[in-house]
Design a protein around this motif. Structure first.
Motif, short mmCIF file in Angstrom:
data_model
loop_
_atom_site.label_atom_id
_atom_site.label_comp_id
_atom_site.label_asym_id
_atom_site.label_seq_id
_atom_site.Cartn_x
_atom_site.Cartn_y
_atom_site.Cartn_z
N TYR B 287 0.84 -1.20 0.00
CA TYR B 287 0.00 0.00 0.00
C TYR B 287 0.87 1.25 0.00
O TYR B 287 1.99 1.24 0.53
CB TYR B 287 -0.91 0.01 1.24
N CYS B 288 0.35 2.32 -0.53
CA CYS B 288 1.07 3.59 -0.52
C CYS B 288 1.08 4.15 0.91
O CYS B 288 0.03 4.27 1.53
CB CYS B 288 0.37 4.58 -1.45
N PRO B 289 2.26 4.47 1.43
CA PRO B 289 2.31 4.97 2.81
C PRO B 289 1.72 6.38 2.93
O PRO B 289 1.41 6.81 4.03
CB PRO B 289 3.81 4.97 3.14
N ARG B 290 1.55 7.06 1.81
CA ARG B 290 1.00 8.43 1.89
C ARG B 290 -0.52 8.43 1.85
O ARG B 290 -1.16 9.07 2.67
CB ARG B 290 1.57 9.28 0.74
N ASP B 291 -1.10 7.69 0.89
CA ASP B 291 -2.57 7.77 0.76
C ASP B 291 -3.24 6.40 0.87
O ASP B 291 -4.44 6.29 0.63
CB ASP B 291 -2.95 8.44 -0.56
N ASP B 292 -2.47 5.38 1.23
CA ASP B 292 -3.04 4.05 1.47
C ASP B 292 -3.63 3.37 0.23
O ASP B 292 -4.37 2.40 0.36
CB ASP B 292 -4.09 4.14 2.60
N SER B 293 -3.30 3.85 -0.95
CA SER B 293 -3.79 3.18 -2.17
C SER B 293 -3.18 1.79 -2.26
O SER B 293 -2.01 1.60 -1.91
CB SER B 293 -3.33 3.92 -3.44
N LEU B 294 -3.96 0.86 -2.79
CA LEU B 294 -3.43 -0.48 -3.04
C LEU B 294 -2.48 -0.41 -4.24
O LEU B 294 -2.87 0.01 -5.33
CB LEU B 294 -4.59 -1.45 -3.32
N ARG B 313 6.05 4.34 -9.17
CA ARG B 313 5.39 5.32 -8.29
C ARG B 313 3.95 4.91 -8.01
O ARG B 313 3.36 4.13 -8.75
CB ARG B 313 5.35 6.70 -8.97
N CYS B 314 3.42 5.50 -6.93
CA CYS B 314 2.00 5.33 -6.63
C CYS B 314 1.21 6.00 -7.76
O CYS B 314 1.50 7.15 -8.11
CB CYS B 314 1.68 6.00 -5.28
N PRO B 315 0.24 5.29 -8.35
CA PRO B 315 -0.48 5.89 -9.48
C PRO B 315 -1.36 7.07 -9.05
O PRO B 315 -1.75 7.88 -9.89
CB PRO B 315 -1.34 4.73 -10.00
N VAL B 316 -1.67 7.18 -7.76
CA VAL B 316 -2.56 8.25 -7.30
C VAL B 316 -1.76 9.51 -6.95
O VAL B 316 -1.98 10.58 -7.51
CB VAL B 316 -3.40 7.78 -6.08
N CYS B 317 -0.80 9.35 -6.02
CA CYS B 317 -0.09 10.55 -5.53
C CYS B 317 1.31 10.69 -6.11
O CYS B 317 2.02 11.64 -5.80
CB CYS B 317 -0.05 10.56 -4.01
N LYS B 318 1.72 9.73 -6.92
CA LYS B 318 3.04 9.75 -7.61
C LYS B 318 4.24 9.61 -6.67
O LYS B 318 5.38 9.89 -7.05
CB LYS B 318 3.21 11.03 -8.46
#
Ligand SMILES: [Zn+2]
Lengths: 82, 325
Positions: B287-294, B313-318
């Motif tokens: 999971y993304c440690p910044r926004d918890d996206s899977l 990168r995280c696809p949501v917050c990059k």
């Protein structure tokens, strides 16, 4: 009479020796394996050298020289473990 | 005379002619120390990278995995004891696989990496090193799965040819190492720091054994140590214990204990904490440690979906996600 007395003393003595032997063996068992590993031994192991040499000769194992060792000049290695 | 002292691991065994080191496979023959299992693995498999476990290193890639007999630890819970607690001369199965053959076979079988694993590859050091050099020449990566009980100089040399490691930290407690593995903690902590200093991608595994190393205070201290010495981005895997070898008397770790351990480690500041050997648990995914996206969804060792961008990168917050993607 004296012979009978000696005989019973001998029997007592045997019994005491048997009890002591048992206690010794039990304590040996408790001190060894049952308590788990007991720290980092810096020792060495006895292996089936004949089996190793046979398998090296057959090419199943090798005698490639290892790295990271040196020859000892002093003292003797301690008792090996199985 | 004719005695040798092995300097590979902290035991520094002093070995007389005809004797073996504590590891059983480094043998003094004729006053020279011999690596008796060089090119003679007893375990050869192709695994997914997730099985090592490495979750941030070439996900879902195939790993050609080898091990010889022998080990320099003697863990009472060893799951590979039939391999690790034997010398080469005791093995039924001995493959002939010299370093060039390992590399050629790995490539022919479409593997991207070679893993040195199962027992502890420290004890077949020369075989690992020579194979790793050839693997690099052929564009393969090298993965070292170890308990980290090795001296600093040989480890630093080996690190030059390694790309990733999963190191077992068996407890954050010297007494555990002494009683359960016949070893000590300090050299393992030093090895973890060396892997980090040498730039080898590192993930850490902690097998949680009921009553022996499941104290949450110890787990919290370990996680804080990892954070300060290795970095908060170091992935940590809490793995479930199954009763085996000399520890058949203990129950398997409960999921609740593993989840508690994970919460402690995240509370201590680690960002990527996983639960292993528990099928279908959500903590097997990334999971993304910044926004918890899977980010990477896993079921067991299988990747269901990898949503990371091409550059990791995280696809949501990059946010760049640490790892080798
Ligand atoms: Zn994000």
């Amino acid at each position: 009479m004296e012979k009978l007395l000696n005989h019973s003393r001998l029997r007592d003595l045997r019994f005491v020796v048997l009890v002591l032997l048992n206690l010794f063996l039990i304590s040996g068992f408790l001190v060894s394996g049952a308590g788990g590993e007991s720290g980092p031994p810096g020792g060495w192991r006895r292996i089936d050298l004949q089996a190793l040499q046979t398998r090296i000769e057959a090419g199943e194992l090798v005698d490639t020289e290892a790295s990271w060792y040196h020859r000892e000049k002093t003292e003797k290695a301690g008792q090996g473990r199985e | 005379m004719n005695e040798v002292r092995c300097e590979l691991c902290p035991r520094e065994c002093r070995i007389p002619q005809g004797g073996a080191g504590d590891c059983r496979i480094r043998v003094n023959l004729g006053g020279k120390l011999r690596a008796t299992t060089y090119g003679r693995p007893s375990a050869v498999h192709i695994d997914p990278m997730e099985k090592k476990p490495l979750y941030h290193f070439y996900p879902a890639s195939r790993v050609f995995s080898i091990a010889t007999a022998g080990c320099n630890l003697h863990c009472r819970n060893c799951q590979n004891w039939q391999l690790s607690q034997r010398g080469g001369e005791e093995m039924e199965q001995l493959y002939h696989l010299m370093p060039d053959q390992v590399v050629a076979t790995a490539k022919a079988r479409d593997c991207q990496s070679v893993a040195y694993t199962y027992s502890d590859p420290i004890v077949f050091y020369e075989y690992v090193y020579d194979t790793a050099v050839l693997a690099h020449e052929q564009g393969l990566k090298n993965v070292f799965v170890t308990a980290g009980y090795i001296n600093a100089a040989p480890l630093r040399k080996l690190c030059k040819v390694l790309d990733a490691t999963n190191t077992d930290l068996k407890a954050f407690n010297d007494e555990f190492y002494r009683r359960n593995c016949g070893a000590s903690l300090k050299p393992v902590l030093d090895a973890l720091v060396i892997f980090s200093e040498e730039g080898v991608w590192q993930e850490v595994t902690y097998l949680v054994i009921p009553t022996l190393n499941d104290d949450m205070g110890g787990i919290h201290r370990m996680a804080k140590w990892i954070r300060s010495e290795l970095g908060e981005e170091t992935p940590l895997h809490f793995s479930r214990f199954q009763p085996m070898y000399k520890l058949r008397n203990l129950p398997p770790t409960t999921t609740a204990t593993l989840e508690h351990a994970r919460a402690e480690a995240m509370d201590a500041g680690l960002q990527y904490v996983y639960i292993g050997n528990v099928f279908g648990n959500k903590a097997t995914s990334t999971y993304c440690p910044r926004d918890d996206s899977l980010l990477i969804e896993r079921i067991g060792n299988r990747i269901v979906e990898n949503r990371l961008t091409e550059d990791g990168r995280c696809p949501v917050c990059k946010l760049p996600i640490p790892g080798v993607w």
